[in-house]
Design a protein around this motif. Structure first.
Motif, PDB file in Angstrom:
ATOM      1  N   ASN A   1      66.790  16.951  82.939  1.00 45.24           N
ATOM      2  CA  ASN A   1      67.399  15.646  82.650  1.00 45.24           C
ATOM      3  C   ASN A   1      68.688  15.794  81.863  1.00 45.24           C
ATOM      4  OD1 ASN A   1      65.439  14.137  83.944  1.00 45.24           O
ATOM      5  ND2 ASN A   1      64.213  13.838  82.106  1.00 45.24           N
ATOM      6  N   ARG A   2      68.714  16.704  80.920  1.00 45.70           N
ATOM      7  CA  ARG A   2      69.899  16.887  80.065  1.00 45.70           C
ATOM      8  C   ARG A   2      71.039  17.600  80.778  1.00 45.70           C
ATOM      9  NH1 ARG A   2      69.241  16.810  74.525  1.00 45.70           N
ATOM     10  NH2 ARG A   2      71.502  16.850  74.598  1.00 45.70           N
ATOM     11  N   THR A   3      70.709  18.399  81.816  1.00 44.07           N
ATOM     12  CA  THR A   3      71.746  19.148  82.524  1.00 44.07           C
ATOM     13  C   THR A   3      72.103  18.547  83.875  1.00 44.07           C
ATOM     14  OG1 THR A   3      70.093  20.647  83.472  1.00 44.07           O
ATOM     15  CG2 THR A   3      71.164  21.351  81.419  1.00 44.07           C
ATOM     16  N   GLY A   4      71.379  17.509  84.283  1.00 41.44           N
ATOM     17  CA  GLY A   4      71.666  16.898  85.574  1.00 41.44           C
ATOM     18  C   GLY A   4      71.117  17.678  86.749  1.00 41.44           C
ATOM     19  N   ILE A   5      70.074  18.452  86.507  1.00 40.47           N
ATOM     20  CA  ILE A   5      69.430  19.253  87.545  1.00 40.47           C
ATOM     21  C   ILE A   5      67.975  18.799  87.623  1.00 40.47           C
ATOM     22  CG2 ILE A   5      68.828  21.601  88.266  1.00 40.47           C
ATOM     23  CD1 ILE A   5      71.078  22.575  86.341  1.00 40.47           C
ATOM     24  N   THR A   6      67.425  18.686  88.817  1.00 39.42           N
ATOM     25  CA  THR A   6      66.047  18.216  88.940  1.00 39.42           C
ATOM     26  C   THR A   6      65.065  19.226  88.344  1.00 39.42           C
ATOM     27  OG1 THR A   6      65.641  19.216  91.101  1.00 39.42           O
ATOM     28  CG2 THR A   6      66.588  16.974  91.073  1.00 39.42           C
ATOM     29  N   ARG A   7      63.924  18.731  87.895  1.00 41.98           N
ATOM     30  CA  ARG A   7      62.888  19.603  87.350  1.00 41.98           C
ATOM     31  C   ARG A   7      62.429  20.606  88.408  1.00 41.98           C
ATOM     32  NH1 ARG A   7      58.465  21.621  87.732  1.00 41.98           N
ATOM     33  NH2 ARG A   7      57.922  20.303  89.476  1.00 41.98           N
ATOM     34  N   GLY A   8      62.321  20.151  89.650  1.00 44.45           N
ATOM     35  CA  GLY A   8      61.914  21.045  90.735  1.00 44.45           C
ATOM     36  C   GLY A   8      62.899  22.182  90.945  1.00 44.45           C
ATOM     37  N   SER A   9      64.179  21.881  90.825  1.00 42.66           N
ATOM     38  CA  SER A   9      65.193  22.932  90.969  1.00 42.66           C
ATOM     39  C   SER A   9      65.118  23.922  89.814  1.00 42.66           C
ATOM     40  CB  SER A   9      66.593  22.327  91.052  1.00 42.66           C
ATOM     41  OG  SER A   9      66.750  21.614  92.251  1.00 42.66           O
ATOM     42  N   ILE A  10      64.947  23.406  88.603  1.00 43.60           N
ATOM     43  CA  ILE A  10      64.797  24.293  87.442  1.00 43.60           C
ATOM     44  C   ILE A  10      63.623  25.243  87.681  1.00 43.60           C
ATOM     45  CG2 ILE A  10      64.223  24.418  84.967  1.00 43.60           C
ATOM     46  CD1 ILE A  10      67.034  23.379  85.340  1.00 43.60           C
ATOM     47  N   ALA A  11      62.490  24.691  88.129  1.00 45.39           N
ATOM     48  CA  ALA A  11      61.301  25.511  88.387  1.00 45.39           C
ATOM     49  C   ALA A  11      61.577  26.557  89.464  1.00 45.39           C
ATOM     50  CB  ALA A  11      60.126  24.625  88.782  1.00 45.39           C
ATOM     51  N   SER A  12      62.273  26.161  90.533  1.00 43.88           N
ATOM     52  CA  SER A  12      62.542  27.123  91.609  1.00 43.88           C
ATOM     53  C   SER A  12      63.506  28.221  91.168  1.00 43.88           C
ATOM     54  CB  SER A  12      63.062  26.414  92.858  1.00 43.88           C
ATOM     55  OG  SER A  12      64.368  25.931  92.673  1.00 43.88           O
ATOM     56  N   TYR A  13      64.454  27.894  90.292  1.00 41.68           N
ATOM     57  CA  TYR A  13      65.352  28.924  89.759  1.00 41.68           C
ATOM     58  C   TYR A  13      64.585  29.872  88.843  1.00 41.68           C
ATOM     59  CZ  TYR A  13      69.063  25.639  91.169  1.00 41.68           C
ATOM     60  OH  TYR A  13      69.875  24.791  91.862  1.00 41.68           O
ATOM     61  N   GLU A  14      63.793  29.297  87.944  1.00 47.70           N
ATOM     62  CA  GLU A  14      63.060  30.120  86.977  1.00 47.70           C
ATOM     63  C   GLU A  14      62.053  31.047  87.647  1.00 47.70           C
ATOM     64  OE1 GLU A  14      61.311  27.748  83.891  1.00 47.70           O
ATOM     65  OE2 GLU A  14      63.265  27.245  83.011  1.00 47.70           O
ATOM     66  N   ASN A  15      61.471  30.596  88.749  1.00 40.40           N
ATOM     67  CA  ASN A  15      60.484  31.406  89.466  1.00 40.40           C
ATOM     68  C   ASN A  15      61.122  32.249  90.566  1.00 40.40           C
ATOM     69  OD1 ASN A  15      58.030  30.608  88.072  1.00 40.40           O
ATOM     70  ND2 ASN A  15      58.451  28.576  88.908  1.00 40.40           N
ATOM     71  N   ASN A  16      62.447  32.283  90.589  1.00 43.38           N
ATOM     72  CA  ASN A  16      63.210  33.078  91.544  1.00 43.38           C
ATOM     73  C   ASN A  16      62.876  32.745  92.992  1.00 43.38           C
ATOM     74  OD1 ASN A  16      64.744  34.708  89.613  1.00 43.38           O
ATOM     75  ND2 ASN A  16      62.710  35.448  89.043  1.00 43.38           N
ATOM     76  N   ILE A  17      62.506  31.489  93.232  1.00 42.55           N
ATOM     77  CA  ILE A  17      62.284  31.019  94.597  1.00 42.55           C
ATOM     78  C   ILE A  17      63.628  30.771  95.256  1.00 42.55           C
ATOM     79  CG2 ILE A  17      61.340  29.123  95.991  1.00 42.55           C
ATOM     80  CD1 ILE A  17      59.138  28.903  93.767  1.00 42.55           C
ATOM     81  N   ASN A  18      64.530  30.140  94.508  1.00 46.81           N
ATOM     82  CA  ASN A  18      65.905  29.918  94.956  1.00 46.81           C
ATOM     83  C   ASN A  18      66.854  30.565  93.958  1.00 46.81           C
ATOM     84  OD1 ASN A  18      65.282  28.279  97.214  1.00 46.81           O
ATOM     85  ND2 ASN A  18      65.043  26.511  95.882  1.00 46.81           N
ATOM     86  N   PRO A  19      67.963  31.129  94.458  1.00 46.92           N
ATOM     87  CA  PRO A  19      68.944  31.677  93.513  1.00 46.92           C
ATOM     88  C   PRO A  19      69.636  30.548  92.762  1.00 46.92           C
ATOM     89  CG  PRO A  19      69.765  31.832  95.759  1.00 46.92           C
ATOM     90  CD  PRO A  19      68.356  31.311  95.847  1.00 46.92           C
ATOM     91  N   LEU A  20      70.038  30.824  91.548  1.00 46.24           N
ATOM     92  CA  LEU A  20      70.759  29.855  90.726  1.00 46.24           C
ATOM     93  C   LEU A  20      72.118  29.609  91.371  1.00 46.24           C
ATOM     94  CD1 LEU A  20      70.710  28.242  88.080  1.00 46.24           C
ATOM     95  CD2 LEU A  20      71.586  30.268  86.923  1.00 46.24           C
ATOM     96  N   ASN A  21      72.322  28.393  91.907  1.00 45.94           N
ATOM     97  CA  ASN A  21      73.581  28.123  92.602  1.00 45.94           C
ATOM     98  C   ASN A  21      74.705  27.852  91.603  1.00 45.94           C
ATOM     99  OD1 ASN A  21      73.872  25.238  92.066  1.00 45.94           O
ATOM    100  ND2 ASN A  21      72.191  24.933  93.509  1.00 45.94           N
TER     101      ASN A  21
END
Length: 164
Positions: free
Chosen positions: A26-46
């Motif tokens: 919420n504070r960075t303008g990124i969805t919680r799902g995206s944060i989770a996928s980045y942290e779990n290395n499911i998706n690369p940090l764009n």
């Protein structure tokens, strides 16, 4: 030393701020799902998410792009780990483009900078444009400029920088 992924670095950074994935998102303008996928290395940090994170935290991109540890990043970017606060998304990021035409047509990937030192160094060394336009946000440029002012930075033939 074990290699730490960008996702693990993001998790360490978010945890240092004491925020849940939803709060950080919420504070960075990124969805919680995206944060989770980045942290779990499911998706690369764009690139877009990365720069929102850099802007909000004050960390430089070197943190994600090298083997830099979080404590080293805090020290390098003068961040007090005992007093961590996320910044507004309009406070620190600047995107430079070579020309008004490139900006209007969105034909060039902008150069993103995250710290005042990066801004000044980039402007001093920027050779691809006759001038650079800077929109001032906040009070950091006072007394030279106020919130909302547009500064034009010109480098003359003697490599001197003029701001007006």
């Amino acid at each position: 030393m074990l290699y730490i992924t960008a996702g693990e670095k993001l998790r360490d950074l978010r945890n240092a701020f004491g925020l849940s994935q939803a709060q950080f998102g919420n504070r960075t303008g990124i969805t919680r799902g995206s944060i989770a996928s980045y942290e779990n290395n499911i998706n690369p940090l764009n690139k877009s998410a990365k720069y929102k994170i850099l802007q909000a935290t004050g960390i430089g991109d070197e943190y994600f792009d090298t083997d830099m540890q979080l404590w080293e990043a805090f020290r390098k970017y003068n961040i007090d780990p005992a007093n961590l606060k996320l910044k507004s998304l309009t406070d620190t990021i600047i995107a430079f483009r070579n020309s008004i035409k490139d900006f209007a047509n969105n034909t060039q990937t902008p150069k993103f900078l995250n710290t005042k030192i990066e801004y000044l160094k980039f402007i001093a060394e920027y050779e691809n444009a006759e001038c650079v336009f800077i929109k001032v946000v906040g009070k950091e440029a006072q007394p030279l400029a106020n919130n909302g002012d547009i500064l034009v930075v010109i480098q003359d033939e003697h490599q001197r920088i003029q701001i007006g």
